[in-house]
Write a protein that holds these residues in place. Structure first.
Motif, PDB file in Angstrom:
ATOM      1  N   PRO A 130       0.797  -1.225   0.000  1.00  0.00           N
ATOM      2  CA  PRO A 130       0.000   0.000   0.000  1.00  0.00           C
ATOM      3  C   PRO A 130       0.831   1.277   0.000  1.00  0.00           C
ATOM      4  CG  PRO A 130      -0.010  -0.984   2.173  1.00  0.00           C
ATOM      5  CD  PRO A 130       0.701  -1.951   1.264  1.00  0.00           C
ATOM      6  N   ASN A 131       2.144   1.145   0.099  1.00  0.00           N
ATOM      7  CA  ASN A 131       3.028   2.309   0.031  1.00  0.00           C
ATOM      8  C   ASN A 131       3.492   2.608  -1.387  1.00  0.00           C
ATOM      9  OD1 ASN A 131       3.186   2.944   2.889  1.00  0.00           O
ATOM     10  ND2 ASN A 131       4.193   0.958   3.051  1.00  0.00           N
ATOM     11  N   THR A 132       3.308   1.640  -2.304  1.00  0.00           N
ATOM     12  CA  THR A 132       3.781   1.845  -3.667  1.00  0.00           C
ATOM     13  C   THR A 132       2.740   1.538  -4.738  1.00  0.00           C
ATOM     14  OG1 THR A 132       4.692  -0.399  -3.821  1.00  0.00           O
ATOM     15  CG2 THR A 132       6.179   1.345  -3.026  1.00  0.00           C
ATOM     16  N   VAL A 133       1.643   0.873  -4.355  1.00  0.00           N
ATOM     17  CA  VAL A 133       0.610   0.500  -5.324  1.00  0.00           C
ATOM     18  C   VAL A 133      -0.686   1.239  -4.978  1.00  0.00           C
ATOM     19  CG1 VAL A 133      -0.707  -1.377  -6.382  1.00  0.00           C
ATOM     20  CG2 VAL A 133       1.667  -1.776  -5.642  1.00  0.00           C
ATOM     21  N   TYR A 134      -1.189   1.985  -5.945  1.00  0.00           N
ATOM     22  CA  TYR A 134      -2.418   2.764  -5.800  1.00  0.00           C
ATOM     23  C   TYR A 134      -3.541   2.007  -6.492  1.00  0.00           C
ATOM     24  CZ  TYR A 134      -4.995   7.102  -5.041  1.00  0.00           C
ATOM     25  OH  TYR A 134      -5.881   8.044  -4.587  1.00  0.00           O
ATOM     26  N   GLU A 135      -4.758   2.123  -5.992  1.00  0.00           N
ATOM     27  CA  GLU A 135      -5.908   1.496  -6.629  1.00  0.00           C
ATOM     28  C   GLU A 135      -6.861   2.557  -7.147  1.00  0.00           C
ATOM     29  OE1 GLU A 135      -9.554  -1.658  -5.882  1.00  0.00           O
ATOM     30  OE2 GLU A 135      -8.141  -1.264  -4.249  1.00  0.00           O
ATOM     31  N   ALA A 136      -7.137   2.491  -8.435  1.00  0.00           N
ATOM     32  CA  ALA A 136      -8.204   3.302  -9.026  1.00  0.00           C
ATOM     33  C   ALA A 136      -9.486   2.538  -8.736  1.00  0.00           C
ATOM     34  CB  ALA A 136      -7.980   3.483 -10.516  1.00  0.00           C
ATOM     35  N   ARG A 137     -10.178   2.930  -7.712  1.00  0.00           N
ATOM     36  CA  ARG A 137     -11.297   2.159  -7.173  1.00  0.00           C
ATOM     37  C   ARG A 137     -12.563   2.278  -8.016  1.00  0.00           C
ATOM     38  NH1 ARG A 137     -12.322  -1.975  -3.605  1.00  0.00           N
ATOM     39  NH2 ARG A 137     -14.461  -1.755  -2.929  1.00  0.00           N
ATOM     40  N   SER A 138     -12.831   3.446  -8.535  1.00  0.00           N
ATOM     41  CA  SER A 138     -14.069   3.669  -9.288  1.00  0.00           C
ATOM     42  C   SER A 138     -13.849   4.701 -10.375  1.00  0.00           C
ATOM     43  CB  SER A 138     -15.175   4.190  -8.356  1.00  0.00           C
ATOM     44  OG  SER A 138     -15.445   3.288  -7.323  1.00  0.00           O
ATOM     45  N   CYS A 139     -14.510   4.484 -11.487  1.00  0.00           N
ATOM     46  CA  CYS A 139     -14.588   5.487 -12.545  1.00  0.00           C
ATOM     47  C   CYS A 139     -15.895   5.233 -13.280  1.00  0.00           C
ATOM     48  CB  CYS A 139     -13.407   5.403 -13.505  1.00  0.00           C
ATOM     49  SG  CYS A 139     -13.467   6.685 -14.789  1.00  0.00           S
ATOM     50  N   TYR A 140     -16.865   6.089 -13.026  1.00  0.00           N
ATOM     51  CA  TYR A 140     -18.184   5.929 -13.631  1.00  0.00           C
ATOM     52  C   TYR A 140     -18.624   7.234 -14.260  1.00  0.00           C
ATOM     53  CZ  TYR A 140     -18.240   1.601 -11.074  1.00  0.00           C
ATOM     54  OH  TYR A 140     -17.913   0.360 -10.607  1.00  0.00           O
ATOM     55  N   VAL A 141     -19.283   7.095 -15.392  1.00  0.00           N
ATOM     56  CA  VAL A 141     -19.792   8.243 -16.136  1.00  0.00           C
ATOM     57  C   VAL A 141     -21.265   7.995 -16.436  1.00  0.00           C
ATOM     58  CG1 VAL A 141     -19.594   9.524 -18.313  1.00  0.00           C
ATOM     59  CG2 VAL A 141     -17.534   8.724 -17.140  1.00  0.00           C
ATOM     60  N   ALA A 142     -22.070   9.029 -16.326  1.00  0.00           N
ATOM     61  CA  ALA A 142     -23.489   8.915 -16.669  1.00  0.00           C
ATOM     62  C   ALA A 142     -23.597   8.408 -18.110  1.00  0.00           C
ATOM     63  CB  ALA A 142     -24.176  10.265 -16.526  1.00  0.00           C
ATOM     64  N   PRO A 143     -24.459   7.425 -18.376  1.00  0.00           N
ATOM     65  CA  PRO A 143     -24.580   6.885 -19.738  1.00  0.00           C
ATOM     66  C   PRO A 143     -24.827   7.947 -20.802  1.00  0.00           C
ATOM     67  CG  PRO A 143     -25.718   5.456 -18.197  1.00  0.00           C
ATOM     68  CD  PRO A 143     -25.293   6.684 -17.421  1.00  0.00           C
ATOM     69  N   THR A 144     -25.459   9.058 -20.449  1.00  0.00           N
ATOM     70  CA  THR A 144     -25.688  10.139 -21.410  1.00  0.00           C
ATOM     71  C   THR A 144     -24.383  10.791 -21.859  1.00  0.00           C
ATOM     72  OG1 THR A 144     -25.972  11.702 -19.595  1.00  0.00           O
ATOM     73  CG2 THR A 144     -27.980  10.701 -20.514  1.00  0.00           C
ATOM     74  N   HIS A 145     -23.297  10.533 -21.140  1.00  0.00           N
ATOM     75  CA  HIS A 145     -22.004  11.128 -21.466  1.00  0.00           C
ATOM     76  C   HIS A 145     -20.953  10.100 -21.883  1.00  0.00           C
ATOM     77  CE1 HIS A 145     -23.888  14.622 -19.776  1.00  0.00           C
ATOM     78  NE2 HIS A 145     -22.836  15.346 -20.062  1.00  0.00           N
ATOM     79  N   TRP A 146     -21.380   8.853 -22.115  1.00  0.00           N
ATOM     80  CA  TRP A 146     -20.444   7.838 -22.585  1.00  0.00           C
ATOM     81  C   TRP A 146     -19.900   8.246 -23.947  1.00  0.00           C
ATOM     82  CZ3 TRP A 146     -23.094   2.469 -21.427  1.00  0.00           C
ATOM     83  CH2 TRP A 146     -23.072   2.262 -20.048  1.00  0.00           C
ATOM     84  N   ARG A 147     -18.677   7.903 -24.180  1.00  0.00           N
ATOM     85  CA  ARG A 147     -17.958   8.158 -25.437  1.00  0.00           C
ATOM     86  C   ARG A 147     -17.778   9.652 -25.717  1.00  0.00           C
ATOM     87  NH1 ARG A 147     -16.709   3.377 -26.584  1.00  0.00           N
ATOM     88  NH2 ARG A 147     -18.108   1.663 -26.949  1.00  0.00           N
ATOM     89  N   SER A 148     -17.796  10.448 -24.647  1.00  0.00           N
ATOM     90  CA  SER A 148     -17.602  11.892 -24.795  1.00  0.00           C
ATOM     91  C   SER A 148     -16.195  12.315 -24.367  1.00  0.00           C
ATOM     92  CB  SER A 148     -18.627  12.653 -23.946  1.00  0.00           C
ATOM     93  OG  SER A 148     -18.339  12.468 -22.559  1.00  0.00           O
TER      94      SER A 148
END
Length: 174
Positions: free
Chosen positions: A88-106
């Motif tokens: 946990p001192n050298t490895v970071y976790e990108a825990r979540s990345c969510y986008v509203a479906p109306t903005h997908w592929r934007s």
């Protein structure tokens, strides 16, 4: 001006909890249909109270960001990795990345992840990991464009169906 040019990324605040929960639930229901159990998805509300608590009690090294274009349309969060096989001192976790479906592929998701990754202290963090359902080809393809690759670690999230998940990894300096 494109939709992504009108958007800004900022730190999330407790007042964003409801909007984060709403977009999280909508993204899950669209992205994970057929992968996560229908029963789970139909009742998932994005956990607004948990989102508020997370924003009020963030641990050291945790970051939560929102993408906004007048309203919150995307959310990402990360923290030091808690997996037993990661430091946990050298490895970071990108825990979540969510986008509203109306903005997908934007470009919203890409900007959120790039912003999260760019904010990492390159003198401390060596790698970034994230977990995603194994059978979500679009999600895995998105993360591949950001340099994430499977690292061989798998698990099953029983509460979701059960759903096989895979861990992806990339160096911070990718």
């Amino acid at each position: 001006m494109s939709r992504v040019e009108q958007m800004w990324i900022r730190p999330a605040v407790p007042d964003d909890a409801e909007a984060i929960a709403e977009l999280n639930a909508a993204a899950w229901k669209s992205a994970f249909a057929g992968v996560v159990s229908d029963e789970y998805l139909s009742s998932y509300d994005g956990a607004p109270q948990r989102r508020r608590e997370d924003l009020l009690t963030m641990s050291p090294g945790a970051v939560q960001l929102v993408a906004e274009d007048g309203i919150v349309v995307g959310w990402s969060m990360g923290h030091p990795c808690e997996d037993e096989d990661c430091d946990p001192n050298t490895v970071y976790e990108a825990r979540s990345c969510y986008v509203a479906p109306t903005h997908w592929r934007s470009g919203t998701g890409r900007r959120l992840m790039q912003h999260l990754l760019a904010g990492l202290d390159r003198y401390r963090w060596q790698e970034v990991v994230l977990w995603t359902p194994r059978d979500t080809t679009p999600t895995r393809a998105f993360y591949a464009t950001l340099g994430f690759k499977p690292d061989g670690k798998t698990a099953v999230m029983d509460r979701l169906g059960p759903v096989p998940i895979v861990r992806l990894r990339r160096p911070v300096e990718a």
